[in-house]
Structures are given as C-alpha cells and as structure tokens.
Design a protein around this motif. Sequence first.
Motif, mmCIF file in Angstrom:
data_model
loop_
_atom_site.group_PDB
_atom_site.id
_atom_site.type_symbol
_atom_site.label_atom_id
_atom_site.label_comp_id
_atom_site.label_asym_id
_atom_site.label_seq_id
_atom_site.Cartn_x
_atom_site.Cartn_y
_atom_site.Cartn_z
ATOM 1 N N LEU A 367 0.251 -0.939 0.501
ATOM 2 C CA LEU A 367 -0.064 -0.297 0.003
ATOM 3 C C LEU A 367 0.625 1.013 0.511
ATOM 4 O O LEU A 367 1.691 1.031 0.583
ATOM 5 C CB LEU A 367 -0.812 0.090 0.880
ATOM 6 C CG LEU A 367 -2.265 -0.675 1.170
ATOM 7 C CD1 LEU A 367 -1.912 -2.039 1.186
ATOM 8 C CD2 LEU A 367 -3.438 -0.191 2.293
ATOM 9 N N GLY A 368 0.606 2.082 -0.717
ATOM 10 C CA GLY A 368 0.933 3.390 -0.445
ATOM 11 C C GLY A 368 1.857 4.094 -1.841
ATOM 12 O O GLY A 368 1.838 3.341 -2.737
ATOM 13 N N PRO A 369 2.853 4.709 -1.732
ATOM 14 C CA PRO A 369 3.323 5.680 -2.586
ATOM 15 C C PRO A 369 4.371 4.616 -3.164
ATOM 16 O O PRO A 369 5.124 3.922 -2.304
ATOM 17 C CB PRO A 369 3.982 6.780 -2.206
ATOM 18 C CG PRO A 369 3.287 7.529 -0.494
ATOM 19 C CD PRO A 369 2.459 5.576 -0.044
ATOM 20 N N HIS A 370 4.677 4.393 -4.195
ATOM 21 C CA HIS A 370 5.826 3.462 -4.890
ATOM 22 C C HIS A 370 6.639 4.319 -5.725
ATOM 23 O O HIS A 370 5.778 5.589 -6.475
ATOM 24 C CB HIS A 370 4.874 2.043 -5.625
ATOM 25 C CG HIS A 370 3.999 0.894 -4.591
ATOM 26 N ND1 HIS A 370 3.714 0.845 -3.952
ATOM 27 C CD2 HIS A 370 5.158 -0.386 -4.849
ATOM 28 C CE1 HIS A 370 3.368 0.430 -3.526
ATOM 29 N NE2 HIS A 370 3.841 -0.284 -4.380
ATOM 30 N N ASP A 371 7.841 4.162 -6.286
ATOM 31 C CA ASP A 371 8.566 4.463 -7.190
ATOM 32 C C ASP A 371 8.702 3.844 -7.999
ATOM 33 O O ASP A 371 9.952 2.488 -7.391
ATOM 34 C CB ASP A 371 10.075 5.107 -6.957
ATOM 35 C CG ASP A 371 10.482 6.081 -7.734
ATOM 36 O OD1 ASP A 371 10.170 5.954 -8.745
ATOM 37 O OD2 ASP A 371 11.493 6.914 -7.582
ATOM 38 N N GLY A 372 8.188 3.329 -9.160
ATOM 39 C CA GLY A 372 8.565 2.047 -10.005
ATOM 40 C C GLY A 372 8.072 0.964 -9.287
ATOM 41 O O GLY A 372 6.963 0.429 -8.436
ATOM 42 N N ALA A 373 9.057 -0.177 -9.022
ATOM 43 C CA ALA A 373 8.473 -1.289 -8.177
ATOM 44 C C ALA A 373 8.860 -1.231 -6.405
ATOM 45 O O ALA A 373 8.327 -1.911 -5.887
ATOM 46 C CB ALA A 373 9.415 -2.553 -8.807
ATOM 47 N N ASP A 374 9.482 -0.345 -6.049
ATOM 48 C CA ASP A 374 9.823 0.153 -4.999
ATOM 49 C C ASP A 374 8.948 1.323 -4.310
ATOM 50 O O ASP A 374 8.329 1.952 -4.242
ATOM 51 C CB ASP A 374 11.375 0.901 -4.818
ATOM 52 C CG ASP A 374 12.531 0.176 -4.842
ATOM 53 O OD1 ASP A 374 12.371 -0.841 -5.101
ATOM 54 O OD2 ASP A 374 12.994 0.850 -5.395
ATOM 55 N N ALA A 375 8.362 -0.409 -3.542
ATOM 56 C CA ALA A 375 7.454 0.605 -2.056
ATOM 57 C C ALA A 375 8.138 1.615 -1.381
ATOM 58 O O ALA A 375 9.009 1.495 -0.618
ATOM 59 C CB ALA A 375 6.756 -0.451 -1.298
ATOM 60 N N VAL A 376 8.016 2.956 -1.266
ATOM 61 C CA VAL A 376 8.940 3.435 -0.258
ATOM 62 C C VAL A 376 8.204 4.374 0.518
ATOM 63 O O VAL A 376 8.603 5.269 1.101
ATOM 64 C CB VAL A 376 9.400 5.130 -1.151
ATOM 65 C CG1 VAL A 376 10.515 4.845 -2.794
ATOM 66 C CG2 VAL A 376 7.312 5.665 -2.415
#
Length: 507
Positions: A367-376
């Motif tokens: 859940l939440g913000p992702h940058d590409g495949a990364d959960a940030v």
Amino acid sequence: MASFWPGGSPAAGVADAPANRGPTQMLDEHRLTPASISKLEVHGAPNTRRALLDHVLGPLVADSAAPGTTLGQVLDRIGDATRKLSRFDIFKEEGFNVFLSEAPRPEGAPPADRTDLEVAINVKEKSRLVFTAGTDFGNAEGSAYTNAIARNIFGGAETLSINASTGTRTRSAYNATFSTPVNNNPGLRLSLEALRSATQKPWASHEERLTGGNVRLAWLTAARDTHTLSYASVWRQLTGLSATASPTVRADAGDSLKSAVTHTFVRDRRDNPMLPQSGYLFRAVSELAGWGPLQGDVSFAKTELEAQSNLPLPLRGASLGAGFRFGLLYPLPTGYSLTGPAQPSRINDRFQLGGPTDVRGFKLGGLGPHDGADAVGGDVFAAGSVSALLPLPRTGPDSPLRLQLFANAGRLVALSTKPSAKAKGKAGKAEGQDRDGLALDSAAVFKSVKSAVGELGNGLPSLAAGVGLVYAHPAARFELNFSLPLVLRRGEEGRKGLQVGVGISFL
C-alpha cells in the motif's frame, strides 16, 4: 521481630504445619482471627541478595504488626509477596511453597489476643547460566538464533543476554542487553542494549545496516499498564541497492545518524493475546528524533496508535474483533527552532503498510506511494479491520485452531516535498540542513501534513476480504488466509490467493 534466613533450614514445627493446620483450613475457619507474623524465613535462595528479599518481604512482616490485622489479610499479603517475587524471573514458578505454623508460646503464658505465625517460604532459583538455540517468529519473518543468558548475576535479579540470529529478512543481528530492577522493584526495570544488524528490504531494493545502542526504563503501574521510556542512538546505512533500485531509494542511500527519545504505553486487557475472545488493547508509541539536544541528521516527531476490541459471540469459542491503527510522521528542523527549514523524511523512517500480518490481501509494503517497483513508504496512514473467529467442527471451543473471516482496509499517504522559495533561502544559509534542496519551511510542513491527513478520507481506501485458518501457539500466531483485494489504488500491489502470516501482532 522478623528474621530472614535465605538458604537456611526451616524452623522446627514448620514442616509439620500442613498435617496440623494447613493454610487453607486456617483461612476457612479463622479468616477473621487477629494474627501477626513473628518469624519469616526464606529457603532455597542462596544466590539472591538479602536486600532484594527484605524489600519484598519486610513490609509483609511490618504490616502484620498493625492492630486489627486478621489472618485472612496476612494470607492475602503473603500471596501478593510471592507473586511479586516471581516477577523477578529468577525463581521457578513451580518452586514456590509457603508453610505456616503457630509460633510456640512459653509454658504457662496467658492466652494471647492474636495468633502469632511462623512463615517459611520455599523457592527454587532458576539456572544462572542458560544457553539456547532454535527458531523464532516475528511479523513476516522467521529466524534461527542462539542466545546466552546470565541470570541473577550480582544477586539482585540482574540479567545479561547475548543474542545472535539470522533470518529470512534479517541477514544477521547481534545484540547484548543488560537489565536490572531499580531499587529492588520488579515493576521498574532499567536496560542497556548494544546492537548491530543487517536487514534486507526487497520491497524497496536495499539493505539496511544498524549499529548503535539504547537505554530503556520500563515500569508497570498499579492499573497493570506498562510504560517504556528509551533513548537510542543508531548509525544507519542504506546500502546494497539492487540494479533496479528507484531514484527515491538511491537519493536516500548512504549513512544517517538517528538520535531519538521514545515513549511506549500499553494497556492490554485481552484474555489471550494470540487468540483473544474478549477484552481490548490500546498501544501508543511517541518518538522524538533529532530535535533540541538530540542531534543527529534526521529530525521528526512520530506517533503511532493502535486499538483493538474483542467481544464473545453466543456460540462458545466464537468472537468478533475489530482493530484500528493510525500513524503520523511530522518533519522538524534540527536544533531548538520550530520555524526553521525541515528536511523531508527518509525511507527508513517512513511507515510501510500491507502484508500477511498487517493489511491482509496486499504484498509487504504493497500500500501507499511507490517509485517504480519500490515501496517507498508514507508519512501518514490509517488502517482498520473486522474479523470473526469461529470454532471448527470436531475441534471444540477450547482448541487453539479457529476459522477466520475478515475484511481489512488501509491508506498510506506521503507528504508533499516541494520546497518553498523561503525555505530554499533559509536552507542555503544553514549548511548541512538541506538534503538535495528539498527543505521545507514550517508553514509548508504544516500545510503538507494537514493535506496528507485529509487525503486519508479522499475516496475509498484499499480494501481486501478473505477467509482462513488461525492457529494460536504460545510463541506466535499462525495464519493461512485466502485473500481477495476488492479496492486497489493505482501503483499499489495486491495479493490475490493464499497468504501465510506468522507473528505476535496482527491487525
């Protein structure tokens, strides 16, 4: 006058007390009889300091001398004292035995207006050196460990624990903890810990290494609530980036120093933490990092709240539960200012949401913000769940195995990190405060936090429902669930199908 003889021999007549008049018979027949303690002995504690025993048992003898003290009150106080001794964790639970007898009176002495008692408390000390090896289960992680414990080192219930472990996510972890009661009080304990660990975080394409230590003071209130106040200083390395690591992860890579004070409050009134049928839980964690004298190169205030309630259903062994969690990270300027520029949070300080022990039906950090495949990660989150636990046919209501029906939802939001021109100007004058030119002034931080909190209620949260099996082991709770994501926001990662969760805390 009372006497304490640790490791001594029982007084003559004490061994015969159960045959003549046991505590149960005396309680039933003479509970309101005036009584006092004339002698108290402790046996089986040769390695325990006299001061610790005096602190627990001394008031027992002194209070019994008060006028109007009854035999029932004396017996209740003896029970309280033995329970307090057991909380030091240096005596075996099954080793406690209490023997009572009437104190002998001189021949021809006139009848007394109260019963004088001689009390002998037998205990068995736990092994002072213990070495264990095995497996451990935490939230979404399993590990193998070795642990060496030195107990009751100086005779005052001190403990030194040295632990080494490796696991599915934590590649290596080493820590040494020294713990001691304060003022011989089992409800007030001071701990010092040194640690070093390396943990893989594949959901964000990196590894985090920690080196540092902390000091903790924990206490138990009369209402059975627990408080923990701690200070930690940790050098953190965000390293081991994969080839596909996102720009957000790469921007936070490298070293950071976190210096923080944390307070944790827990009120747990559940009948069984692993498989609650009734009661409630409330937990609040407040952390202040980097502000004022704390130093370090990250500065924020962070709060996380958790509430859980459980109600029994008419069907024996069935219950209905609901849980809610909320978290907020508020960036602060370093030093003592509340209006200076503040850096946005780092990925290793933000919240992550989703997983088999968290919001089920989503991947770890799904859940939440992702940058590409990364959960940030994000700075503000809210999550809730409702579930029903039902006994399985032929297992009985007392079985640790249950059928679970659940629905859970969550929302994780990041703060806007667009700096204002005013913040850029201030940051340019304060060397070391700006990270990649993203510093925010106090007004921008407040506006961004307010906007993020409001965003939690903007539209439907990510939602999943499912059915599964729950097994409550004394060491951990095991769940095998079939989950179906019902609402999935853009960029988030759901998990349709089977999920296995092992942990000690579930939403």
